[in-house]
Design an enzyme around this catalytic site. Structure first.
Site, mmCIF file in Angstrom:
data_model
loop_
_atom_site.group_PDB
_atom_site.id
_atom_site.type_symbol
_atom_site.label_atom_id
_atom_site.label_comp_id
_atom_site.label_asym_id
_atom_site.label_seq_id
_atom_site.Cartn_x
_atom_site.Cartn_y
_atom_site.Cartn_z
ATOM 1 N N LYS A 92 0.839 -1.195 0.000
ATOM 2 C CA LYS A 92 0.000 0.000 0.000
ATOM 3 C C LYS A 92 0.879 1.251 0.000
ATOM 4 C CE LYS A 92 -3.293 2.290 3.018
ATOM 5 N NZ LYS A 92 -4.090 2.177 4.242
ATOM 6 N N GLU B 251 10.948 -4.490 4.051
ATOM 7 C CA GLU B 251 11.064 -5.898 3.646
ATOM 8 C C GLU B 251 10.621 -6.091 2.200
ATOM 9 O OE1 GLU B 251 9.619 -4.681 6.304
ATOM 10 O OE2 GLU B 251 9.798 -5.976 8.054
ATOM 11 N N GLY C 249 -4.358 -2.042 5.646
ATOM 12 C CA GLY C 249 -3.596 -3.166 5.113
ATOM 13 C C GLY C 249 -4.232 -4.506 5.448
ATOM 14 N N ARG C 250 -4.620 -4.695 6.703
ATOM 15 C CA ARG C 250 -5.138 -6.007 7.121
ATOM 16 C C ARG C 250 -6.566 -6.259 6.628
ATOM 17 N NH1 ARG C 250 -3.794 -2.581 11.033
ATOM 18 N NH2 ARG C 250 -5.327 -1.762 12.495
ATOM 19 N N GLU D 216 -3.360 -6.496 15.638
ATOM 20 C CA GLU D 216 -2.938 -5.181 15.129
ATOM 21 C C GLU D 216 -4.094 -4.185 15.257
ATOM 22 O OE1 GLU D 216 0.349 -4.508 11.886
ATOM 23 O OE2 GLU D 216 -1.551 -4.309 10.852
ATOM 24 N N HIS E 174 -2.547 -33.058 19.529
ATOM 25 C CA HIS E 174 -1.383 -33.829 19.973
ATOM 26 C C HIS E 174 -0.266 -32.898 20.399
ATOM 27 C CE1 HIS E 174 -3.171 -37.631 18.753
ATOM 28 N NE2 HIS E 174 -3.738 -36.906 17.817
ATOM 29 N N LYS F 214 10.197 -0.179 13.366
ATOM 30 C CA LYS F 214 10.652 0.184 12.011
ATOM 31 C C LYS F 214 11.679 1.313 12.098
ATOM 32 C CE LYS F 214 6.272 -0.750 9.620
ATOM 33 N NZ LYS F 214 5.195 -0.139 8.859
HETATM 34 O O1 F6P Z 1 3.314 -3.724 9.940
HETATM 35 C C1 F6P Z 1 2.543 -2.610 9.699
HETATM 36 C C2 F6P Z 1 1.924 -2.582 8.364
HETATM 37 O O2 F6P Z 1 1.669 -1.255 8.107
HETATM 38 C C3 F6P Z 1 0.641 -3.413 8.234
HETATM 39 O O3 F6P Z 1 -0.457 -2.826 8.786
HETATM 40 C C4 F6P Z 1 0.571 -3.560 6.748
HETATM 41 O O4 F6P Z 1 -0.360 -4.516 6.388
HETATM 42 C C5 F6P Z 1 1.993 -3.930 6.461
HETATM 43 O O5 F6P Z 1 2.751 -3.110 7.324
HETATM 44 C C6 F6P Z 1 2.449 -3.759 5.025
HETATM 45 O O6 F6P Z 1 2.328 -2.450 4.593
HETATM 46 P P1 F6P Z 1 2.418 -2.042 3.063
HETATM 47 O O7 F6P Z 1 1.288 -2.683 2.345
HETATM 48 O O8 F6P Z 1 2.326 -0.547 3.036
HETATM 49 O O9 F6P Z 1 3.734 -2.522 2.529
#
Ligand code: F6P
Length: 551
Positions: free
Chosen positions: A209, A215, A270-271, A356, A387, A515
């Site tokens: 987003k 990452e 995002g979620r 979150e 188990h 971060k």
């Molecule tokens: O870890 C925080 C966060 O902002 C999440 O809420 C989100 O889903 C994720 O990082 C990835 O964010 P992006 O889609 O901006 O890369």
């Protein structure tokens, strides 16, 4: 909309505390024995899902008081605010309009006076066209071979939702395409994925987003380099790299052709973004018609959540049960137990969705809460968990309410596997409810040939208290529509709890600090200097990293 009064000072909160005191020592076993209709009494149906919530520590009075609490907290008004596009994510001054992404009604949805539905529909059309071209081999790789693999690069909400739904709907996958999810910043993860792939037949979708997540960008850069190092040219990149982002500028800067960028909007968290173009890898796997069915299932759950009276409202009931355990029984966790191999990543998705969203200790107005909020979500697929960790569920000192989730029919009906799976699921919730008394344990041991004296000594180890609550969510089969409804159910459960607790379920400031610090630590790890500016532990660990590089 502003949060309503103090939760713990409300009339119904106090009534619930008194009610809890009178009910906490009663056993569900006795309630079932006294009421042959308890299953029917505490049972709901919505959007193709069934919820048996009879195995909870509740009476009709409990539910009446919980619903009263929801009214006192003006839950229906909060729900309306969410659907109508009010900026309920107040810390970021944004609405939370994931529901617009699956709005099959002809109601417009306004953001700043502008109807966002045409743009949403246009994006779905673009997704449809894209899927059609890839799945029909009209869009091919740089050697003119058809694509065989899609690597979705994204993390958090740009990963967990699509991964969950792709897994849940595996029987609907196009067998010619394999979807891989690359999330973690770990050289081993990317290596393991890429080593099996051919750049000429691999399509990448960068899902972010913000297009600024460390990452994702690092993984995307590495994939780009791998593509160039293994036969692809700069001029071929556009054929192999697409993106989904609300930050078009950054995506273009990265090198994605503008026409290959699918939009995202700041009014989708995002979620909650599976329903947007973030669902593209899923749509490629299952086809756009199945993707639309997924949206339709979620829409049906939306309509139910928006219109059903609170006492018959599935997400609201699940939210209230959660509040009952967290705030009155002092429970701090909740287990998600899918009895479906295809749903094995559900606990991970719900961890992000719930923790979150509601892992907050300050209200949306900025006040410290004086009550517990979101629980720790954990779980795993049945019967593996039986188990492993179910021991604690049955006899541990912690009690964790459970959601058992179970399709009644399997996509793979071989032999009597599914009956065995279902029998395990039902017997677990039954055992949690019934338990085993000391007398029963003694009788059982004597029947197995033990002397009475020995049985009396061993029996306490075998006692299972029971009276441990669970919900059972069941439905005929894991189909796109059902899975859509299931995911939306949990989204609304979490949102309703946030509304009851008065927290903002749509921001996530807590993850930002890590971060920010991450960049400084990375700088230190990569420098030759011995760090002194962090805390002693971090200094020591950075030093250890530096020293161990040559080993
Ligand atoms: O870890 C925080 C966060 O902002 C999440 O809420 C989100 O889903 C994720 O990082 C990835 O964010 P992006 O889609 O901006 O890369």
């Amino acid at each position: 909309m502003a949060v309503t009064g103090s939760l713990t000072q409300s009339e119904s909160w106090k009534l619930l505390q008194q009610h809890y005191a009178g009910l906490k020592d009663q056993h569900m076993r006795d309630w079932f024995a006294a009421d042959p209709y308890r299953f029917e009494r505490f049972h709901l149906q919505a959007a193709g899902l069934n919820l048996d919530y009879s195995k909870n520590r509740i009476t009709e009075e409990t539910m009446r008081l919980l619903v009263q609490l929801a009214h006192e907290r003006e839950l229906p008004l909060h729900i309306d605010s969410m659907f109508s596009g009010e900026a309920i994510n107040r810390s970021e001054k944004r609405p939370a309009l994931h529901t617009a992404l699956r709005n099959f009604s002809d109601r417009p949805v306004l953001v700043n006076g502008q109807d966002i539905m045409p743009e949403i529909k246009d994006t779905v059309h673009r997704m449809e066209e894209f899927c059609w071209k890839i799945r029909r081999n009209q869009w091919r790789g740089y050697t003119n071979k058809a694509f065989t693999d899609v690597v979705s690069i994204g993390i958090g909400g740009s990963f967990l939702g699509p991964k969950l739904a792709s897994g849940a709907l595996k029987p609907y996958w196009d067998s010619r395409l394999t979807i891989h999810y690359l999330a973690n910043i770990d050289g081993s993860h990317i290596t393991e994925i890429l080593k099996r792939l051919d750049p000429a037949t691999t399509l990448f979708i960068i899902q972010s987003k913000s297009f600024s997540t460390q990452e994702t960008l690092k993984n995307a850069m590495a994939c780009r380099q791998w593509f160039l190092d293994n036969g692809g040219n700069e001029s071929d990149l556009a054929k192999h790299f697409t993106a989904v982002s609300s930050n078009v500028e950054k995506a273009v800067e990265f090198g994605i052709a503008e026409e290959n960028i699918f939009p995202m909007w700041d009014w989708v968290g995002g979620r909650y973004s599976l329903w947007s173009a973030i669902g593209l890898p899923l749509a490629l796997a299952i086809g756009i018609d199945n993707f639309r069915d997924l949206l339709r299932g979620a829409f049906e759950m939306d309509e139910h959540f928006r219109t059903a009276p609170l006492e018959q409202n599935m997400p609201v009931i699940m939210a209230l049960l959660g509040v009952w355990y967290v705030n009155f029984f002092g429970v701090n966790s909740h287990a998600i137990l899918p009895y479906d191999h295809y749903l094995r990543t559900l606990p991970a998705h719900l961890q992000q969705l719930d923790m979150e969203s509601n892992g907050k200790s300050v209200t949306a107005d900025g006040y410290q809460v004086d009550y517990q909020t979101g629980p720790i979500i954990w779980g795993g697929v049945g019967t593996n968990g039986q188990h492993a960790f179910h021991q604690l569920l049955h006899q541990g000192t912690h009690f964790s309410p459970c959601d058992f989730i179970m399709p009644m029919c399997s996509h793979n009906p071989i032999d009597n596997f599914h009956a065995m799976l279902v029998s395990n699921c039902l017997s677990q919730s039954q055992a949690l409810l019934q338990g085993k008394s000391e007398e029963e344990a003694i009788e059982e041991l004597i029947a197995a040939g033990m002397s009475k004296a020995e049985a009396i000594v061993l029996a306490p180890q075998k006692v299972i208290p029971g009276n441990r609550p669970s919900n059972t969510l069941y439905y005929p089969k894991s189909k796109p529509q059902t899975i859509g409804a299931l995911i939306a159910l949990y989204e609304h459960k979490v949102a309703a709890q946030g509304m009851l607790w008065g927290v903002n379920s749509f921001d996530q400031w807590g993850v930002e600090l890590g971060k920010q610090l991450g960049n400084k630590v990375l700088e230190a790890l990569e420098s030759q200097r011995i760090p002194q500016h962090f805390d002693g532990s971090t200094n020591g660990l950075v030093r250890a990293y530096q020293q161990m590089q040559d080993m």
